[in-house]
Design a protein around this motif. Structure first.
Motif, PDB file in Angstrom:
ATOM      1  N   CYS A  79      48.033 116.280  49.149  1.00 25.25           N
ATOM      2  CA  CYS A  79      46.637 116.671  49.316  1.00 25.25           C
ATOM      3  C   CYS A  79      46.595 118.140  49.733  1.00 25.25           C
ATOM      4  CB  CYS A  79      45.944 115.770  50.346  1.00 25.25           C
ATOM      5  SG  CYS A  79      46.460 116.042  52.037  1.00 25.25           S
ATOM      6  N   CYS A  80      45.446 118.647  50.043  1.00 25.16           N
ATOM      7  CA  CYS A  80      45.276 120.064  50.357  1.00 25.16           C
ATOM      8  C   CYS A  80      46.067 120.501  51.589  1.00 25.16           C
ATOM      9  CB  CYS A  80      43.803 120.375  50.542  1.00 25.16           C
ATOM     10  SG  CYS A  80      43.044 119.461  51.893  1.00 25.16           S
ATOM     11  N   CYS A  81      46.472 119.583  52.436  1.00 30.08           N
ATOM     12  CA  CYS A  81      47.199 119.924  53.667  1.00 30.08           C
ATOM     13  C   CYS A  81      48.704 119.844  53.489  1.00 30.08           C
ATOM     14  CB  CYS A  81      46.773 118.983  54.798  1.00 30.08           C
ATOM     15  SG  CYS A  81      45.021 119.025  55.124  1.00 30.08           S
ATOM     16  N   GLY A  82      49.197 119.555  52.290  1.00 30.13           N
ATOM     17  CA  GLY A  82      50.627 119.446  52.062  1.00 30.13           C
ATOM     18  C   GLY A  82      51.208 118.115  52.497  1.00 30.13           C
ATOM     19  N   ILE A  83      50.378 117.108  52.636  1.00 27.24           N
ATOM     20  CA  ILE A  83      50.814 115.779  53.071  1.00 27.24           C
ATOM     21  C   ILE A  83      50.829 114.867  51.854  1.00 27.24           C
ATOM     22  CG2 ILE A  83      50.256 113.817  54.538  1.00 27.24           C
ATOM     23  CD1 ILE A  83      48.791 115.865  56.350  1.00 27.24           C
ATOM     24  N   GLY A  84      51.940 114.143  51.668  1.00 26.67           N
ATOM     25  CA  GLY A  84      52.068 113.250  50.527  1.00 26.67           C
ATOM     26  C   GLY A  84      51.094 112.084  50.595  1.00 26.67           C
ATOM     27  N   ILE A  85      50.556 111.727  49.430  1.00 23.59           N
ATOM     28  CA  ILE A  85      49.630 110.602  49.321  1.00 23.59           C
ATOM     29  C   ILE A  85      50.204 109.618  48.311  1.00 23.59           C
ATOM     30  CG2 ILE A  85      47.327 109.872  48.609  1.00 23.59           C
ATOM     31  CD1 ILE A  85      46.276 112.546  49.454  1.00 23.59           C
ATOM     32  N   GLY A  86      50.123 108.347  48.641  1.00 23.71           N
ATOM     33  CA  GLY A  86      50.598 107.311  47.730  1.00 23.71           C
ATOM     34  C   GLY A  86      49.529 106.271  47.475  1.00 23.71           C
ATOM     35  N   TRP A  87      49.930 105.196  46.807  1.00 23.43           N
ATOM     36  CA  TRP A  87      48.987 104.147  46.439  1.00 23.43           C
ATOM     37  C   TRP A  87      48.378 103.452  47.653  1.00 23.43           C
ATOM     38  CZ3 TRP A  87      46.757 104.162  42.043  1.00 23.43           C
ATOM     39  CH2 TRP A  87      47.406 104.713  40.950  1.00 23.43           C
ATOM     40  N   SER A  88      49.123 103.368  48.723  1.00 24.33           N
ATOM     41  CA  SER A  88      48.612 102.732  49.935  1.00 24.33           C
ATOM     42  C   SER A  88      47.356 103.447  50.444  1.00 24.33           C
ATOM     43  CB  SER A  88      49.695 102.739  51.017  1.00 24.33           C
ATOM     44  OG  SER A  88      49.219 102.171  52.195  1.00 24.33           O
ATOM     45  N   ALA A  89      47.366 104.767  50.410  1.00 21.74           N
ATOM     46  CA  ALA A  89      46.205 105.537  50.867  1.00 21.74           C
ATOM     47  C   ALA A  89      45.001 105.332  49.944  1.00 21.74           C
ATOM     48  CB  ALA A  89      46.551 107.019  50.950  1.00 21.74           C
ATOM     49  N   ILE A  90      45.260 105.240  48.646  1.00 14.00           N
ATOM     50  CA  ILE A  90      44.169 105.039  47.680  1.00 14.00           C
ATOM     51  C   ILE A  90      43.572 103.641  47.853  1.00 14.00           C
ATOM     52  CG2 ILE A  90      43.584 104.931  45.224  1.00 14.00           C
ATOM     53  CD1 ILE A  90      44.260 107.766  46.292  1.00 14.00           C
ATOM     54  N   ILE A  91      44.433 102.647  47.998  1.00 13.71           N
ATOM     55  CA  ILE A  91      43.965 101.264  48.170  1.00 13.71           C
ATOM     56  C   ILE A  91      43.187 101.118  49.472  1.00 13.71           C
ATOM     57  CG2 ILE A  91      44.755  98.892  48.559  1.00 13.71           C
ATOM     58  CD1 ILE A  91      47.084  99.571  46.616  1.00 13.71           C
ATOM     59  N   SER A  92      43.619 101.820  50.505  1.00 14.56           N
ATOM     60  CA  SER A  92      42.984 101.706  51.824  1.00 14.56           C
ATOM     61  C   SER A  92      41.573 102.267  51.869  1.00 14.56           C
ATOM     62  CB  SER A  92      43.830 102.412  52.882  1.00 14.56           C
ATOM     63  OG  SER A  92      45.053 101.754  53.026  1.00 14.56           O
ATOM     64  N   ILE A  93      41.180 103.003  50.854  1.00 14.77           N
ATOM     65  CA  ILE A  93      39.825 103.562  50.823  1.00 14.77           C
ATOM     66  C   ILE A  93      38.784 102.442  50.753  1.00 14.77           C
ATOM     67  CG2 ILE A  93      38.218 104.924  49.423  1.00 14.77           C
ATOM     68  CD1 ILE A  93      40.552 106.776  48.786  1.00 14.77           C
ATOM     69  N   ILE A  94      39.138 101.338  50.098  1.00 11.50           N
ATOM     70  CA  ILE A  94      38.217 100.201  50.004  1.00 11.50           C
ATOM     71  C   ILE A  94      38.054  99.606  51.403  1.00 11.50           C
ATOM     72  CG2 ILE A  94      37.785  97.956  48.936  1.00 11.50           C
ATOM     73  CD1 ILE A  94      39.866  98.819  46.779  1.00 11.50           C
ATOM     74  N   PRO A  95      36.844  99.574  51.944  1.00  5.33           N
ATOM     75  CA  PRO A  95      36.664  99.091  53.325  1.00  5.33           C
ATOM     76  C   PRO A  95      37.126  97.642  53.511  1.00  5.33           C
ATOM     77  CG  PRO A  95      34.659 100.146  52.522  1.00  5.33           C
ATOM     78  CD  PRO A  95      35.589 100.008  51.350  1.00  5.33           C
ATOM     79  N   GLY A  96      37.866  97.390  54.592  1.00  3.38           N
ATOM     80  CA  GLY A  96      38.282  96.041  54.958  1.00  3.38           C
ATOM     81  C   GLY A  96      39.371  95.476  54.073  1.00  3.38           C
ATOM     82  N   ILE A  97      39.020  95.108  52.860  1.00  5.67           N
ATOM     83  CA  ILE A  97      39.965  94.461  51.953  1.00  5.67           C
ATOM     84  C   ILE A  97      41.088  95.417  51.555  1.00  5.67           C
ATOM     85  CG2 ILE A  97      38.685  94.972  49.845  1.00  5.67           C
ATOM     86  CD1 ILE A  97      40.304  91.627  50.375  1.00  5.67           C
ATOM     87  N   GLY A  98      40.795  96.714  51.470  1.00  2.00           N
ATOM     88  CA  GLY A  98      41.812  97.703  51.122  1.00  2.00           C
ATOM     89  C   GLY A  98      42.916  97.759  52.162  1.00  2.00           C
TER      90      GLY A  98
END
Length: 181
Positions: A79-98
């Motif tokens: 991301c813009c801060c130089g921190i790696g992003i994976g599928w876990s972060a994308i899935i976690s965007i969904i409230p609760g169930i993510g």
């Protein structure tokens, strides 16, 4: 400034490498040392080699856990801060169930790690599950939990815990003259 302060706090409290504590160490790839670069550009990476002295099963399990952790925590780039992003972060965007789905995928990483010869010792299994529970609990907090989930990287932490344990096991196997097949 906050990054430096965070590293100092992490070193004092956890007495570990700040990369491991802050979850920024890549579980699957390592940077190629300067003397081995040759024609490659600085910052080039290669897959981490397995520790010496492990059985084929332990090597296979470690590779699988590293691969899964990498995909869940860092595979989609930075991301813009130089921190790696994976599928876990994308899935976690969904409230609760993510958060629940991400926790299940993290649990699958721990179960894959448990397939090493003799299984995980209780203390290591407890540490790994604690990382999963912390990640899940933090991920339940709306918005802030998503950012914390990106930073915490429970899967990478668990892969590095397993690698450290297997590295010690490999050293013991070599020093005792046990060369597992």
């Amino acid at each position: 400034m906050t990054t430096i302060l965070g590293k100092i706090v992490a070193l004092r409290f956890f007495k570990e490498s700040t990369n491991k504590v802050l979850g920024s160490e890549d579980p699957y790839f390592e940077e190629i040392p300067q003397e081995e670069l040759g024609r490659k550009k600085k910052g080039s990476k290669r897959r981490r080699p397995p520790p010496p002295g492990l059985s084929q099963n332990d090597t296979k399990v470690l590779t699988e856990v590293r691969r899964r952790a990498y995909h869940l925590d860092m595979s989609l780039g930075f991301c813009c801060c130089g921190i790696g992003i994976g599928w876990s972060a994308i899935i976690s965007i969904i409230p609760g169930i993510g958060a629940a789905i991400a926790a299940y995928l993290s649990y699958c990483v721990v179960q894959a790690a448990n397939k090493i010869d003799g299984g995980l010792p209780n203390w290591l299994y407890t540490k790994m599950m604690t990382n999963v529970i912390i990640d899940f609990s933090l991920g339940l907090v709306p918005l802030v939990g998503d950012v914390v989930d990106i930073l915490y990287k429970a899967n990478s932490r668990n892969a590095l815990l397993l690698e450290t344990y297997l590295r010690e096991r490999g050293k013991n196997n070599i020093s005792n003259g046990n060369f597992p097949t």
